[in-house]
Design a protein around this motif. Structure first.
Motif, PDB file in Angstrom:
ATOM      1  N   ALA A  87       0.838  -1.199   0.000  1.00  0.00           N
ATOM      2  CA  ALA A  87       0.000   0.000   0.000  1.00  0.00           C
ATOM      3  C   ALA A  87       0.873   1.250   0.000  1.00  0.00           C
ATOM      4  O   ALA A  87       1.908   1.289   0.659  1.00  0.00           O
ATOM      5  CB  ALA A  87      -0.904  -0.003   1.235  1.00  0.00           C
ATOM      6  N   PRO A  88       0.453   2.258  -0.730  1.00  0.00           N
ATOM      7  CA  PRO A  88       1.210   3.512  -0.690  1.00  0.00           C
ATOM      8  C   PRO A  88       1.239   4.041   0.736  1.00  0.00           C
ATOM      9  O   PRO A  88       0.231   4.010   1.430  1.00  0.00           O
ATOM     10  CB  PRO A  88       0.419   4.450  -1.587  1.00  0.00           C
ATOM     11  CG  PRO A  88      -0.564   3.611  -2.316  1.00  0.00           C
ATOM     12  CD  PRO A  88      -0.708   2.329  -1.566  1.00  0.00           C
ATOM     13  N   GLN A  89       2.402   4.471   1.150  1.00  0.00           N
ATOM     14  CA  GLN A  89       2.557   4.964   2.511  1.00  0.00           C
ATOM     15  C   GLN A  89       2.173   6.438   2.573  1.00  0.00           C
ATOM     16  O   GLN A  89       2.814   7.271   1.948  1.00  0.00           O
ATOM     17  CB  GLN A  89       4.005   4.779   2.985  1.00  0.00           C
ATOM     18  CG  GLN A  89       4.481   3.338   2.945  1.00  0.00           C
ATOM     19  CD  GLN A  89       3.671   2.433   3.848  1.00  0.00           C
ATOM     20  OE1 GLN A  89       3.362   2.793   4.975  1.00  0.00           O
ATOM     21  NE2 GLN A  89       3.321   1.268   3.351  1.00  0.00           N
ATOM     22  N   SER A  90       1.111   6.735   3.308  1.00  0.00           N
ATOM     23  CA  SER A  90       0.745   8.135   3.478  1.00  0.00           C
ATOM     24  C   SER A  90       1.499   8.680   4.677  1.00  0.00           C
ATOM     25  O   SER A  90       1.687   7.989   5.673  1.00  0.00           O
ATOM     26  CB  SER A  90      -0.759   8.275   3.687  1.00  0.00           C
ATOM     27  OG  SER A  90      -1.144   7.606   4.862  1.00  0.00           O
ATOM     28  N   ARG A  91       1.937   9.887   4.545  1.00  0.00           N
ATOM     29  CA  ARG A  91       2.680  10.512   5.636  1.00  0.00           C
ATOM     30  C   ARG A  91       1.742  11.398   6.431  1.00  0.00           C
ATOM     31  O   ARG A  91       1.099  12.285   5.881  1.00  0.00           O
ATOM     32  CB  ARG A  91       3.836  11.339   5.088  1.00  0.00           C
ATOM     33  CG  ARG A  91       4.890  10.504   4.436  1.00  0.00           C
ATOM     34  CD  ARG A  91       6.048  11.353   4.013  1.00  0.00           C
ATOM     35  NE  ARG A  91       7.058  10.515   3.394  1.00  0.00           N
ATOM     36  CZ  ARG A  91       7.952  10.946   2.537  1.00  0.00           C
ATOM     37  NH1 ARG A  91       7.968  12.212   2.197  1.00  0.00           N
ATOM     38  NH2 ARG A  91       8.835  10.125   2.022  1.00  0.00           N
ATOM     39  N   ALA A  92       1.665  11.129   7.704  1.00  0.00           N
ATOM     40  CA  ALA A  92       0.832  11.947   8.565  1.00  0.00           C
ATOM     41  C   ALA A  92       1.491  13.316   8.731  1.00  0.00           C
ATOM     42  O   ALA A  92       2.707  13.423   8.871  1.00  0.00           O
ATOM     43  CB  ALA A  92       0.659  11.279   9.928  1.00  0.00           C
ATOM     44  N   ARG A  93       0.670  14.344   8.681  1.00  0.00           N
ATOM     45  CA  ARG A  93       1.209  15.688   8.881  1.00  0.00           C
ATOM     46  C   ARG A  93       1.385  15.940  10.368  1.00  0.00           C
ATOM     47  O   ARG A  93       0.544  15.546  11.165  1.00  0.00           O
ATOM     48  CB  ARG A  93       0.262  16.733   8.308  1.00  0.00           C
ATOM     49  CG  ARG A  93       0.125  16.666   6.820  1.00  0.00           C
ATOM     50  CD  ARG A  93      -0.859  17.726   6.363  1.00  0.00           C
ATOM     51  NE  ARG A  93      -1.129  17.582   4.960  1.00  0.00           N
ATOM     52  CZ  ARG A  93      -1.002  18.570   4.092  1.00  0.00           C
ATOM     53  NH1 ARG A  93      -0.619  19.751   4.489  1.00  0.00           N
ATOM     54  NH2 ARG A  93      -1.269  18.371   2.830  1.00  0.00           N
TER      55      ARG A  93
END
Length: 105
Positions: A87-93
């Motif tokens: 899964a594409p890794q989303s970066r938490a802000r």
């Protein structure tokens, strides 16, 4: 007696690890790791594409993890792990960015 350089190819099992010269064993370690990383990347891409296409539903499975479990003969836990890696890794802000964005609205 000097051992000859006879590094095994990854496709052919080594006749005996103890027969390898040290330099050949080191080369085998490096080459095997390089190929393992290539295979891991290919698996991640294939799993991601299967998920993107919705192959599980198209082939009668509840979800991609169930499809992988059956198709690859791996545990459900391993299938979920592979999906997580694919899964594409989303970066938490960071919170401060959210505060700035909220203040700017």
């Amino acid at each position: 007696m000097t051992k000859q350089a006879t590094a095994p190819t990854p496709q052919v099992p080594a006749p005996g690890w103890s027969e390898l010269a040290d330099v050949d064993l080191l080369r085998t370690l490096v080459e095997t790791e390089r190929r393992r990383r290539q295979l891991d990347a290919a698996m991640r891409a294939a799993v991601a594409e299967a998920e993107r296409r919705g192959l599980a539903a198209d082939t009668g499975y509840r979800d991609t993890a169930e499809l992988l479990t059956d198709l690859l003969r791996i545990s459900f836990h391993e299938a979920r792990r592979r999906l997580g890696y694919a899964a594409p890794q989303s970066r938490a802000r960071p919170k401060r960015v959210w505060k700035v964005l909220a203040a700017a609205s």
